[in-house]
Scaffold this motif. Structure first.
Motif, PDB file in Angstrom:
ATOM      1  N   GLN A  43      35.197  14.975  10.853  1.00  0.00           N
ATOM      2  CA  GLN A  43      34.048  15.454  11.692  1.00  0.00           C
ATOM      3  C   GLN A  43      34.574  15.064  13.191  1.00  0.00           C
ATOM      4  O   GLN A  43      34.737  14.126  13.465  1.00  0.00           O
ATOM      5  CB  GLN A  43      32.795  14.832  11.393  1.00  0.00           C
ATOM      6  N   ARG A  44      34.358  15.922  14.061  1.00  0.00           N
ATOM      7  CA  ARG A  44      34.362  15.786  15.570  1.00  0.00           C
ATOM      8  C   ARG A  44      33.275  16.111  16.139  1.00  0.00           C
ATOM      9  O   ARG A  44      32.379  17.195  15.693  1.00  0.00           O
ATOM     10  CB  ARG A  44      35.613  16.587  16.033  1.00  0.00           C
ATOM     11  N   VAL A  45      32.749  15.314  17.105  1.00  0.00           N
ATOM     12  CA  VAL A  45      31.514  15.518  17.899  1.00  0.00           C
ATOM     13  C   VAL A  45      31.814  15.954  19.243  1.00  0.00           C
ATOM     14  O   VAL A  45      32.319  15.101  20.165  1.00  0.00           O
ATOM     15  CB  VAL A  45      30.403  14.531  17.962  1.00  0.00           C
ATOM     16  N   GLN A  46      31.707  17.029  19.784  1.00  0.00           N
ATOM     17  CA  GLN A  46      31.984  17.509  21.126  1.00  0.00           C
ATOM     18  C   GLN A  46      31.052  17.129  21.928  1.00  0.00           C
ATOM     19  O   GLN A  46      29.713  17.255  21.592  1.00  0.00           O
ATOM     20  CB  GLN A  46      32.279  18.948  21.132  1.00  0.00           C
TER      21      GLN A  46
ATOM     22  N   GLY B 178      25.391  16.029  21.827  1.00  0.00           N
ATOM     23  CA  GLY B 178      26.698  16.196  20.879  1.00  0.00           C
ATOM     24  C   GLY B 178      26.425  17.417  19.792  1.00  0.00           C
ATOM     25  O   GLY B 178      25.577  17.717  19.200  1.00  0.00           O
ATOM     26  N   PHE B 179      27.593  17.950  19.648  1.00  0.00           N
ATOM     27  CA  PHE B 179      27.677  19.131  18.688  1.00  0.00           C
ATOM     28  C   PHE B 179      28.886  18.749  17.654  1.00  0.00           C
ATOM     29  O   PHE B 179      30.015  18.935  18.023  1.00  0.00           O
ATOM     30  CB  PHE B 179      27.944  20.587  19.481  1.00  0.00           C
ATOM     31  N   PRO B 180      28.462  18.794  16.184  1.00  0.00           N
ATOM     32  CA  PRO B 180      29.487  18.448  15.347  1.00  0.00           C
ATOM     33  C   PRO B 180      30.334  19.675  14.986  1.00  0.00           C
ATOM     34  O   PRO B 180      29.713  20.763  14.879  1.00  0.00           O
ATOM     35  CB  PRO B 180      28.947  17.860  14.254  1.00  0.00           C
ATOM     36  N   VAL B 181      31.656  19.387  14.747  1.00  0.00           N
ATOM     37  CA  VAL B 181      32.585  20.667  14.127  1.00  0.00           C
ATOM     38  C   VAL B 181      33.343  19.836  13.235  1.00  0.00           C
ATOM     39  O   VAL B 181      34.166  18.723  13.699  1.00  0.00           O
ATOM     40  CB  VAL B 181      33.487  21.340  15.347  1.00  0.00           C
ATOM     41  N   SER B 182      33.592  20.234  12.065  1.00  0.00           N
ATOM     42  CA  SER B 182      34.422  20.062  11.161  1.00  0.00           C
ATOM     43  C   SER B 182      35.650  20.641  10.937  1.00  0.00           C
ATOM     44  O   SER B 182      35.536  21.994  11.102  1.00  0.00           O
ATOM     45  CB  SER B 182      33.878  19.775   9.713  1.00  0.00           C
ATOM     46  N   GLY B 183      36.734  20.089  10.826  1.00  0.00           N
ATOM     47  CA  GLY B 183      38.185  20.927  10.607  1.00  0.00           C
ATOM     48  C   GLY B 183      38.522  20.987   9.046  1.00  0.00           C
ATOM     49  O   GLY B 183      38.410  20.000   8.263  1.00  0.00           O
ATOM     50  N   LEU B 184      39.120  22.109   8.891  1.00  0.00           N
ATOM     51  CA  LEU B 184      39.660  22.362   7.700  1.00  0.00           C
ATOM     52  C   LEU B 184      41.236  22.794   7.629  1.00  0.00           C
ATOM     53  O   LEU B 184      41.449  23.321   8.818  1.00  0.00           O
ATOM     54  CB  LEU B 184      39.133  23.729   6.776  1.00  0.00           C
ATOM     55  N   PHE B 185      42.014  22.324   6.904  1.00  0.00           N
ATOM     56  CA  PHE B 185      43.579  22.638   6.943  1.00  0.00           C
ATOM     57  C   PHE B 185      43.849  23.166   5.634  1.00  0.00           C
ATOM     58  O   PHE B 185      43.352  22.754   4.705  1.00  0.00           O
ATOM     59  CB  PHE B 185      44.277  21.229   7.166  1.00  0.00           C
TER      60      PHE B 185
END
Length: 506
Positions: free
Chosen positions: A395-398, A264-271
């Motif tokens: 956080q999203r884990v692809q 898994g690879f974590p990506v966080s999102g900003l708005f």
């Protein structure tokens, strides 16, 4: 001190929308089953399901351009868009069933009607949007879609976005008025209220530390009770892992062969968020643009009207961030700990082949507030920097896995169910469209893990979800009938003005 509880039928890890959906489905088809839920945080829906940790789009592929790809001959492939829309219809039907039977109340607290708009600029993109419109309009699921490249019409649709634009600018949009804004945090909390009323034992501040298989085939969880400061052991015949980004590490603890070679690879999102009511009132739509060349699917820019805690806000993004954590409440060691002897080759292969993604993330991390504002100004030309602030979303884990199509170390951008061959354990991995298709995904869990019960459960499932097992795109009359019934049940057919005064979610 160790404390052991008796065995139970089902354990759900995580108090998010997925566990809430699966738990409620099971309580309808097998009401006699005993279910326990364990969540490490203090309440339900606090991670990915929380209303501030996602864009709140009811994903039906009405406006998301990344669900429709262009073929070499110029035609538009709508198969993925149809699939996503079909899945969202299942969610609408199930939510309608729950509302109509009084199992959850006040649907306006979690779902509101909002136009879904696709907007593009430039001659080439406008030509694509026209072809997309023509292809989708032939399918009954995309009824009511309108296209315009007329500036006067666009100003009626999107006044805030059209202010200050040159009259010669090439710009076009499609609009579907039947789109929705969904507060998945509020829905999750409603579903857990329902589960408690059905005698489901929901345990907050309980962190799962280990998972093992007993000799008699039960899954035993070692759990740290944070409040009472003690270790507990709970066993269940069936285990579902719906812990968002935390699901991968828990799945690995089961030791099932199906979990090997998955990373898994974590990506966080900003708005960027604007809470100024004067500005928010000038925009009423979810507007999706087109991702820049080389950018991953998760980077599609969109400007959203949101209703949270009874207040109307605007949200723009996403911008990518990076943290080695798999959850907002996770550890900086999550990524490192997820790499093991089984998946290390897969992870290294992904690192080698995803250099463009790495480059994109680095560029995103270096963006200043003003650089983000410049991207927003492609949507709102006169956007003022001091009226928008950055909010860190979930956080999203692809998922990273070996596939026949992509080869070793392929990054997956969808939602995926991983289950044991004997059906005793299942886990949900991945991200978008995620929550919008929760009902479809949890029906998949039932089919994979309880195949011997599906014939028995089918009548109840069809009562709850009438189109279960049916392609609505091939049954236009049935689709129109169910869609209208769902609109009525969920209050989506009433004017938005009438809904503004309804109570806000707690």
């Amino acid at each position: 001190m160790s404390h052991t509880h008796e065995k139970t039928d089902v354990i759900l890890i995580g108090a998010g929308i997925m566990s809430a959906t699966l738990g409620s489905l099971l309580k309808e088809v097998a009401p006699e089953w005993e279910i326990k839920v364990f969540e490490k945080l203090t309440s339900a829906g606090e991670e990915s399901s929380n209303e501030w940790n996602n864009a709140g789009t009811g994903h039906a592929a009405l406006c998301e351009l990344n669900y429709t790809s262009e073929k070499p001959d110029g035609t538009v492939n709508i198969s993925k868009a149809v699939k996503v829309n079909e899945q969202f219809q299942l969610s609408r039907q199930y939510w309608s069933y729950l509302v109509e039977r009084g199992l959850i109340q006040n649907p306006a607290e979690f779902i509101r009607p909002i136009p879904h708009v696709s907007m593009v600029q430039g001659e080439e993109n406008i030509a694509f949007l026209k072809r997309r419109m023509e292809a989708l309009s032939k399918n009954p699921l995309f009824h009511g879609m309108e296209f315009t490249d007329d500036h006067a019409t666009l100003t009626e649709w999107l006044p805030l976005m059209m202010e200050g634009r040159d009259e010669d600018e090439q710009i076009a949009a499609t609009k579907v008025d039947s789109g929705t804004d969904v507060n998945f945090g509020a829905l999750t909390r409603m579903l857990f209220t329902y589960l408690k009323e059905k005698n489901v034992e929901v345990n907050y501040e309980h962190e799962v530390k280990d998972i093992t298989r007993t000799k008699d085939g039960f899954w035993e969880l070692t759990i740290w009770n944070q409040e009472k400061r003690r270790t507990e052991h709970h066993q269940a015949k069936f285990l579902f892992i719906g812990a968002g980004g935390g699901s991968l590490s828990l799945l690995q603890k089961t030791g099932i062969p199906e979990a090997k070679k998955i990373g898994g690879f974590p990506v966080s999102g900003l708005f960027l968020v604007c809470n100024d009511p004067d500005i928010a009132e000038q925009h009423h739509a979810k507007v999706y643009g087109k991702a820049k060349v080389g950018a991953p699917p998760m980077s599609v820019p969109h400007l959203d009207t949101r209703y949270i805690d009874g207040k109307k806000s605007l949200l723009f993004g996403p911008f990518a961030g990076f943290s080695p954590k798999f959850l907002k409440s996770g550890s900086n060691l999550d990524l490192i700990k997820s790499v093991n002897v089984d998946n290390v080759i897969t992870m290294l292969a992904a690192g080698a082949k995803e250099m463009e993604l790495t480059k994109y993330l680095i560029q995103q991390l270096m963006l200043s507030h003003e650089a983000r504002m410049e991207e927003l100004r492609e949507f709102i030309p006169y956007a003022q920097s001091d009226q928008w602030e950055v909010v860190v979303a979930g956080q999203r884990v692809q998922v990273i896995k070996d596939t026949e199509e992509g080869g070793r170390g392929t990054l997956q951008f969808g939602t995926e169910v991983v289950s044991a061959s004997d059906g005793s354990v299942a886990a949900l991995l991945g991200a978008s469209p995620g929550a919008s298709t929760a009902v479809h995904v949890m029906l998949e869990v039932l089919e994979k893990c309880f195949p011997e019960r599906m014939k028995e459960w089918a009548p109840k499932i069809k009562e709850m979800i009438p189109s279960y097992g049916i392609e609505l795109s091939k049954k236009p009359e049935l689709f129109r009938k169910l869609f209208a019934e769902n609109e009525e049940a969920l209050g989506l057919s009433s004017p938005v003005e009438d809904r503004e005064s309804l109570p806000a979610s707690s």
